[in-house]
Design an enzyme around this catalytic site. Structure first.
Site, PDB file in Angstrom:
ATOM      1  N   ASP A 452       0.674   6.360  -7.100  1.00 40.22           N
ATOM      2  CA  ASP A 452       0.914   5.664  -5.975  1.00 40.22           C
ATOM      3  C   ASP A 452       2.269   4.966  -7.333  1.00 40.22           C
ATOM      4  O   ASP A 452       2.637   5.508  -8.615  1.00 40.22           O
ATOM      5  CB  ASP A 452      -0.140   4.266  -6.469  1.00 40.22           C
ATOM      6  CG  ASP A 452      -0.284   3.368  -6.363  1.00 40.22           C
ATOM      7  OD1 ASP A 452       0.738   3.138  -5.343  1.00 40.22           O
ATOM      8  OD2 ASP A 452      -0.424   2.792  -6.541  1.00 40.22           O
ATOM      9  N   GLU A 455       7.288   4.949  -6.925  1.00 44.61           N
ATOM     10  CA  GLU A 455       9.292   4.822  -6.504  1.00 44.61           C
ATOM     11  C   GLU A 455      10.617   5.312  -7.356  1.00 44.61           C
ATOM     12  O   GLU A 455      11.514   5.606  -7.293  1.00 44.61           O
ATOM     13  CB  GLU A 455       9.506   3.255  -5.880  1.00 44.61           C
ATOM     14  CG  GLU A 455       8.460   2.741  -5.016  1.00 44.61           C
ATOM     15  CD  GLU A 455       7.328   2.971  -5.202  1.00 44.61           C
ATOM     16  OE1 GLU A 455       6.726   3.375  -3.892  1.00 44.61           O
ATOM     17  OE2 GLU A 455       7.075   2.498  -5.070  1.00 44.61           O
ATOM     18  N   ASP A 531       1.117  -0.598   0.362  1.00 38.29           N
ATOM     19  CA  ASP A 531       0.554  -2.135   0.639  1.00 38.29           C
ATOM     20  C   ASP A 531       1.219  -2.965   2.235  1.00 38.29           C
ATOM     21  O   ASP A 531       1.474  -4.295   1.888  1.00 38.29           O
ATOM     22  CB  ASP A 531       0.784  -3.517  -0.224  1.00 38.29           C
ATOM     23  CG  ASP A 531       0.288  -2.278  -1.785  1.00 38.29           C
ATOM     24  OD1 ASP A 531      -0.549  -1.564  -1.328  1.00 38.29           O
ATOM     25  OD2 ASP A 531       0.812  -3.456  -2.532  1.00 38.29           O
TER      26      ASP A 531
END
Length: 795
Positions: A452, A455, A531
């Site tokens: 997670d 990025e 999300d």
């Protein structure tokens, strides 16, 4: 996701919001981190200044090479190569296939029969069995079918080069047939058909939940999957820099009028101009793409079952309570995911001993019940002396494991543990070090991981939540900055984790999925929606993401069932749950303040219908095992657009509210509130409603019932599907073929979670004297299957 970034905007209200979320101290740290990043870029990035525009100019000569050759122009040159499988490569200004983060190993071998030869108009062409590539005298590159029909025409590119030196930015404009439809570009919330508009190529945390209008998201790829009457092709511009794609769908001239071709414009801020194109049927295109970028990782069989997650379990007792709730209600559960709240102060590779005093014991007990534990892993390492991970990373190599700025200082950002540093996963030594850290996760009893915040994310109130673009990366020894490394950061982290798990447990297939990634990420696992917002638009976006990613070569994915934020209504949760039961990764998940996602929390009616969806998922587990194996062998996604087998059907190209699960089933989820009957667009052939047995003939559109208890699922006539029988053993389910037609299917048995090769079994079905006969084909022989066959659709 677990805990996605929640800070957004650039005005005072958003700054106040960020302070409230992260506490006053964290809010002020976020501001300081943002200004520090901007200052680093101001120092480390040279202003572009005056630029000089350039185009290739007229052709001046050629140099033949295996599979094609080099065409020289007055101000540039392009190398064209056709591989033996029909895959095409071209690169401008000396760009070669390697180095590349997308390719699995080296490029394919050139086709020895393909040669560069003169073409009309002073251009050149390369002719092969499956494709022809033509280069005009001014630098346009055309991809044609063997019959000469143009699939794609790249106009001469244009570069803008800083006079003072530095990377050239460039634009590539492309024309496609007027009837063409665009798909792909990674994970997009709108689609899977990509309408006219602009799409950014920069992996991004949307700073909160997202809906269909939000772009970009966590996984962007310069991969276009284009479907037209002339044929199907995939185009991949192998460049990881920031960029944008502007698409314009074409228009047919309606007989007497003029066609307006479809168009694509790709603008990149730097990096090489090089392109791969794969042509053929959709199945052949994905097979060629997989051969180029690598076979998808095969998830362990248990990962094809239902999984449950929550940001905020809080304690071992709560985990045990949730699992007991599944057992007491006779609901199957394969895995339970722990988010960042199980860590000690959110620090990766730690455990909060107060709330989880015996995590290995908990994992052992759950595994005895058939439930695996999966751990979240974030890349941000708390920059704190005494932190075991931080200290060990500082000792890697001569300068440590962490990304640095142009002055040699560690780049720091703000993530959940506080001020963090970021491992440079583009350094092989760092990947080896990081992969070794997963030994701690395995010792805690975890059977898999989900990556997670990769990025990567750095909280800031000023919009762009990432590292300074001037930050330095190793890039496999070449050296470079974050402008090139950003989009491949999650991909390289996935590689580090996957390879580490393989070394640590060589007899088990790793289970890993990642929020961010890039072309080729399927080699190391899958992904999920991130999300996605709670609401009916978020439900629709979930399907778009899965189908779009599948066409980019990532077959294993799924959404946060119920949406990440907010509280879904019982109807919305149930319809999302029913869709998730037919997708590769079937996982419920929610934010810490979004309520629970256990099916019994939505009332007895939802619980009963959810139980039915879970039972059907478990009954079809052998089919999902088969699809997983076939995806690894062929690249074909589990979930496919309805046009997969007949891309020439224009009506099917525009169908976005249904999908094929393998070749056998068509799933039509309910995506709107209050729906109990819906239209379904059918491909050609006979299709059976699996609930009622009613037969429909395609192509065409039909109305089918969609009561709250189920979503419509139709089976292709003649399909042979492996299922789990009532006694728990596998059997074959065959849907009666139409009179005068035959059917069949492929079956791959579950041989465990190791690396054993599985045999592909081929079956055919046909009507003989009104009786359905199923035969197993072995070489030149076909042997009738007796027993363990359930025939449906007869009468």
């Amino acid at each position: 996701m677990g805990a996605g970034g929640r800070v957004s905007g650039m005005d005072g209200r958003d700054l106040v919001r960020s302070v409230r979320i992260f506490s006053t101290v964290r809010g002020l740290r976020a501001v300081r981190s943002a200004w520090r990043r901007r200052r680093a870029d101001a120092v480390g990035l040279r202003p572009r200044g005056a630029e000089r525009a350039r185009v290739p100019g007229p052709a001046q000569g050629v140099e033949p090479l295996p599979g094609g050759g080099i065409v020289r122009f007055a101000r540039s040159r392009v190398r064209v190569c056709v591989a033996s499988g029909g895959t095409v490569f071209w690169g401008w200004d000396g760009a070669e296939p390697l180095p590349s983060y997308a390719l699995a190993g080296g490029p394919p071998e050139p086709d020895p029969r393909a040669e560069l030869e003169p073409d009309k108009g002073g251009g050149w062409r390369v002719v092969s069995e499956r494709v022809t590539v033509a280069v005009s005298r001014n630098g346009a590159v055309e991809v044609r079918t063997p019959g000469g029909v143009v699939l794609r025409r790249d106009l001469p590119p244009r570069w803008w080069e800083p006079v003072a030196g530095g990377p050239a930015r460039w634009v590539q404009r492309t024309e496609v047939p007027a009837d063409a439809r665009f798909f792909g570009l990674g994970g997009r919330a709108a689609g899977p058909r990509l309408r006219s508009g602009t799409y950014r190529l920069w992996n991004t945390d949307p700073r909160g939940s997202f809906a269909p209008g939000d772009d970009p998201l966590y996984i962007t790829m310069p991969v276009q999957f284009v479907v037209s009457d002339a044929g199907t092709h995939l185009a991949f511009h192998d460049n990881s820099w920031d960029g944008q794609v502007t698409l314009r769908e074409g228009e047919d001239g309606a007989g007497s009028g003029h066609d307006r071709p479809g168009a694509s414009e790709l603008r990149m801020g730097g990096g090489p101009l090089r392109c791969w194109v794969v042509v053929g049927t959709p199945a052949r295109v994905l097979h060629g793409w997989t051969a180029l970028t690598g076979a998808p990782a095969l998830p362990p069989s248990w990962a094809l079952g239902p999984q449950h997650a929550r940001w905020g379990f809080g304690s071992e007792a709560e985990v045990a309570r949730v699992v007991a709730g599944y057992r007491e209600r006779d609901l199957p559960l394969s895995a339970l995911h722990l988010d960042i709240d199980h860590y000690d102060r959110h620090q990766v590779f730690t455990v909060d001993r107060e709330r989880f005093p015996d995590l290995p014991g908990l994992a052992r007990g759950l595994r005895e019940e058939g439930v695996r534990l999966v751990s979240i892993v974030d890349p941000g390492v708390k920059a704190e002396r005494g932190n075991r991970v931080y200290e060990s990373g500082a000792a890697v190599g001569s300068s440590g494991a962490y990304v640095r700025d142009t002055r040699g200082r560690k780049v720091r950002g703000l993530v959940w543990p506080g001020e963090c540093v970021y491992p440079d996963f583009t350094d092989p030594a760092v990947r080896e070090w990081w992969g070794g850290l997963y030994e701690e996760r395995l010792a805690q009893g975890f059977s898999g991981v989900w990556h997670d915040m990769n990025e990567p994310v750095s909280f800031t109130p000023f919009g762009d939540m990432t590292l300074p673009r001037s930050a330095r990366h190793v890039l496999e020894g070449r050296g470079g900055d974050h402008q090139e490394a950003h989009n491949v950061y999650g991909l390289a982290m996935a590689r580090a984790g996957y390879e580490g798990l393989r070394r640590l447990r060589p007899d088990e297939r790793p289970f890993l999925f990642s929020r961010s990634g890039w072309a080729g990420m399927q080699r190391y696992g899958g992904t999920w929606s991130g999300d996605v917002s709670t609401g009916w638009p978020g439900l629709r976006a979930s399907l778009s993401l899965v189908l779009g990613l599948g066409l980019c070569g990532v077959p294993y994915s799924g959404p946060d069932v119920g949406g990440f934020d907010g509280s879904p209504s019982p109807e919305l949760f149930l319809r999302w749950f029913q869709l998730g039961a037919w997708l590769p990764l079937f996982r419920t998940h929610a934010a810490i303040d979004a309520g629970r996602r256990e099916p019994w929390e939505f009332g007895p009616e939802v619980l009963e219908h959810a139980r039915a969806a879970l039972a059907e998922r478990e009954r079809l587990r052998p089919y999902f095992v088969t699809l997983a194996r076939l995806a690894r062998l062929t690249g074909a996604p589990y979930a496919r657009p309805v046009w997969w087998g007949c891309p020439e059907d224009r009506a099917l190209r525009d169908c976005e509210d249904a999908f094929l699960l393998g070749d056998a089933l068509l799933v039509a989820p309910v995506l709107e509130r209050g729906t109990d009957r819906r239209a379904v667009r059918l491909p050609r052939g006979r299709w059976y409603d699996t609930a009622t047995g009613q037969a429909y003939e395609g192509p065409g559109q039909v109305l089918v019932d969609a009561p709250l208890s189920r979503i419509p699922v139709l089976a292709r006539a003649g399909a042979v599907i492996p299922v789990r029988g009532g006694d728990g053993t596998d059997e074959l389910e065959v849907w009666a073929p139409a009179v005068g037609r035959t059917g069949g299917g492929l079956v791959v048995r579950d041989v465990g979670d190791g690396w054993a090769e599985a045999e592909i079994e081929r079956y055919t079905s046909r009507l003989v004297g009104g009786r359905v006969v199923v035969e197993r084909v072995m070489g030149d022989e076909a042997v009738e299957v007796v027993g363990r066959v359930r025939v449906r659709g007869v009468g």
